[in-house]
Design an enzyme around this catalytic site. Structure first.
Site, mmCIF file in Angstrom:
data_model
loop_
_atom_site.group_PDB
_atom_site.id
_atom_site.type_symbol
_atom_site.label_atom_id
_atom_site.label_comp_id
_atom_site.label_asym_id
_atom_site.label_seq_id
_atom_site.Cartn_x
_atom_site.Cartn_y
_atom_site.Cartn_z
ATOM 1 N N LYS A 97 -6.876 -7.954 0.558
ATOM 2 C CA LYS A 97 -6.901 -6.940 -0.501
ATOM 3 C C LYS A 97 -6.575 -7.632 -1.818
ATOM 4 C CE LYS A 97 -4.769 -2.398 -1.482
ATOM 5 N NZ LYS A 97 -3.769 -1.411 -1.010
ATOM 6 N N SER B 42 -5.802 3.274 -0.220
ATOM 7 C CA SER B 42 -6.348 2.385 -1.219
ATOM 8 C C SER B 42 -6.911 1.083 -0.665
ATOM 9 C CB SER B 42 -5.277 2.069 -2.253
ATOM 10 O OG SER B 42 -4.241 1.288 -1.688
ATOM 11 N N SER C 149 -2.012 3.826 2.617
ATOM 12 C CA SER C 149 -3.132 3.000 2.149
ATOM 13 C C SER C 149 -3.648 1.954 3.123
ATOM 14 C CB SER C 149 -2.763 2.308 0.834
ATOM 15 O OG SER C 149 -2.820 3.222 -0.221
#
Lengths: 485, 95
Positions: A78, A153, A177
């Site tokens: 990420k 997310s 997330s």
């Protein structure tokens, strides 16, 4: 079975047996990214040259007989993880050209094992979102249905697993997330106990809630990758100095006699019928495996979303004060004076969801409102934590849905931020309580969209939720289904 | 109304965010809705409840006061939007 379809542990066996080299595996992954990521948009930055250099180094290591579980495995991160020499954007314009001078601890641990980083994954801007639509680099598409969001997310981290454009990935979870996108993309995602994994070198959103965790194709990989990044770190004073168990060794402990709680506040009217059906099937399966299931109560569940959106935004407004255009990141041009530079830089650099949360958090912390909003929310957080402690006096693990519905359409919830926030109702309480949770594939809706199951454990009870998840995975085939891409 | 447009403007100044008129309008409506929703916390009696700022009960984390390595001036300045010698350069502070 293509190389890019393999799990970490499968690829590891092939690397060890020298059936495949890391360079071959890395090339296969880079080709796969080239072939399908245009449709998915899971990657913000792909790093082919560095990846191949790392793969060659991994192959030399393997040739010398020095192979660790992650040596030579192509992984994605990420874009919230600071990576030395690789642009790190956090999904934001304000960090569009930021190239960090150091690696964070989780990344350093992967590199020590010789993992190959193929690129940086798309996410909601500063991890603020439940659909990956707030990214400056465009929305991520769900590989199971390109019209749907992958969740957020860590949407890029989950979509890359489903699209088979990374063998495994790391994400972060502040209010769901990791778990929610894992659920929406039919992969495994773990939100470890707060303090289990170092946050050093992870761009901060809400510091009392943020945790790093793995997204993988199966539970074995999740155990392996969590074990690789977990542990005390002197560079993160909130990391907890408690030994990391051998998660792999404990995987097969089974669920016979395990007490599984079903929080009644999570099985409410309005739960999507397909989600309800998947939960009923999971409950029946655990019963058949010898677990004891019973209803428990987490009475303050309905206050969790309100509590979260005060605490998380307050912490965010403080954390994001550093983006001022002075030392790094975007700076507005043609300004009169320093104050105007701050305000214009932030206006240009942040997207609307980030601005909205900074505004809410600033308000909750502002003079005259601090006690009414921020302190009130912290008190309710105590009640929510107490709920979990009470439940864990009765049971070992909690079983719940991850999300009230299967993945929703891109654009569907954009106009109403509150509706978007409410979709996190089943994941947020775990962050507020600071404990651990895992999402595992538990079926599909009538429309063919993934549905995830959440298992919540006691603080530092990762080994138990992993073995409980493993028992489910052995009896089901959901994790083996591939997205049509 | 939980929050007025004037209050939203004030908060934007505190947050050092320059907002457009359209953003001020949108945020006023949205923040009003969200603040009305979080009002539900007031239904709970929290008298005597200790606030939680942190999930793990811990006191200060101490370490030995020993110098360790740092990233150095060049690395620290590598991402500077503007620099002068070994400093970050910014617009005039005193107007």
């Amino acid at each position: 079975m293509e190389i890019f379809d393999l799990t970490i542990h499968e690829l590891h066996e092939k690397l060890k047996a020298k059936e495949v080299s890391s360079v071959e595996a890395t090339r296969a992954m880079l080709d796969r990214i080239e072939a399908v990521d245009g449709q998915v948009n899971a990657y913000i930055t792909v790093t082919p040259e560095q990846a191949l250099v790392e793969a060659e180094a991994a192959d030399r290591r393997i040739a010398a007989g020095d192979i660790a579980p992650l040596t030579g495995i192509p992984m994605g991160l990420k874009d919230i993880f600071i990576t030395k020499g690789i642009r790190t954007t956090c999904g934001s314009r304000i960090l569009e050209n930021f190239v960090p001078p150091y690696d964070g601890t989780a990344v350093a641990k992967l590199k020590e094992q010789g993992a190959v980083i193929v690129g940086k994954l798309n996410q909601d801007e500063f991890a603020m979102g439940s659909s990956n639509e707030s990214s400056y680099f465009g929305p991520v598409k769900n590989p199971w249905n390109l019209e749907c969001t992958p969740g957020g997310s860590s949407g890029g981290s989950a979509a890359a697993i489903a699209a088979r454009t990374a063998t495994a990935t790391l994400g972060t979870d502040t209010g769901g997330s990791i778990r929610q996108p894992a659920s929406h993309c039919s992969c495994v995602g773990v939100k470890p106990t707060y303090g289990r994994v170092s946050r050093y070198g992870v761009i901060a959103y809400a510091s009392s809630l943020d945790q790093v965790g793995p997204l993988t194709r199966d539970v074995t990989d999740a155990a392996l990758l969590l074990g690789a990044v977990a542990g005390y770190d002197p560079k993160d004073s909130t990391s907890v100095n408690t030994p990391v168990p051998d998660y792999l060794a404990g995987l097969k402990s089974g669920v016979k006699g395990l007490k599984i709680g079903l929080p009644k506040q999570y099985f409410i009217e309005g739960l999507d019928p397909d989600v309800k059906r998947a939960m009923d099937e999971a409950i029946a399966l655990y019963k058949s495996l010898g677990a004891e299931l019973r209803e428990v109560s987490l009475p303050h569940t309905e206050y969790a979303v309100a509590t979260y959106y005060l605490i998380a935004t307050a912490e965010a407004s403080s954390n994001l004060a550093r983006y001022d255009g002075v030392r790094f990141g975007h700076r507005a041009e043609e300004v009169r004076g320093l104050k105007e530079m701050f305000a214009k830089t932030r206006a240009e650099g942040f997207g609307s969801e980030v601005k909205r949360r900074i505004m809410l958090g600033t308000y909750a912390l502002s003079s005259g409102y601090y006690d009414a909003y921020y302190v009130k929310a912290q008190k309710v957080r105590t009640l929510i934590m107490q709920d979990f402690l009470n439940a864990f006096n009765e049971v070992d693990v909690l079983l719940t849905p991850i999300a009230p519905t299967p993945p929703f359409k891109i654009g569907e919830k954009l106009a109403d931020p509150l509706q978007m926030y409410l979709s996190d109702i089943f994941t947020i309480p775990v962050n507020l309580a600071g404990t651990c949770g895992i999402s595992i594939p538990a079926g599909f809706s009538a429309a063919g969209l993934p549905i995830g199951l959440q298992l919540i454990g006691k603080p530092f009870g990762e080994a138990t939720i992993l073995s409980t998840a493993y028992a489910f995975e052995q009896e089901t085939q959901w994790h083996l289904k591939k997205a049509p891409l | 109304m939980k929050i007025t447009r004037a209050e939203v403007e004030h908060v934007a100044r505190l947050a050092r965010l320059e907002l457009t008129d359209a953003e001020l309008d949108t945020f006023t409506g949205q923040m009003d809705g969200i603040l009305a929703y979080v009002e539900k916390l007031n239904a709970l009696d929290t008298e005597g409840i200790v606030p939680t700022s942190h999930a793990v009960p811990m006191e200060n984390a101490f370490r030995a006061d020993e110098p360790t390595g740092s990233i150095g001036v060049e690395n620290a300045l590598a991402n500077a939007p503007q620099r002068a010698e070994s400093f970050f350069r910014v617009p005039k502070v005193i107007e």
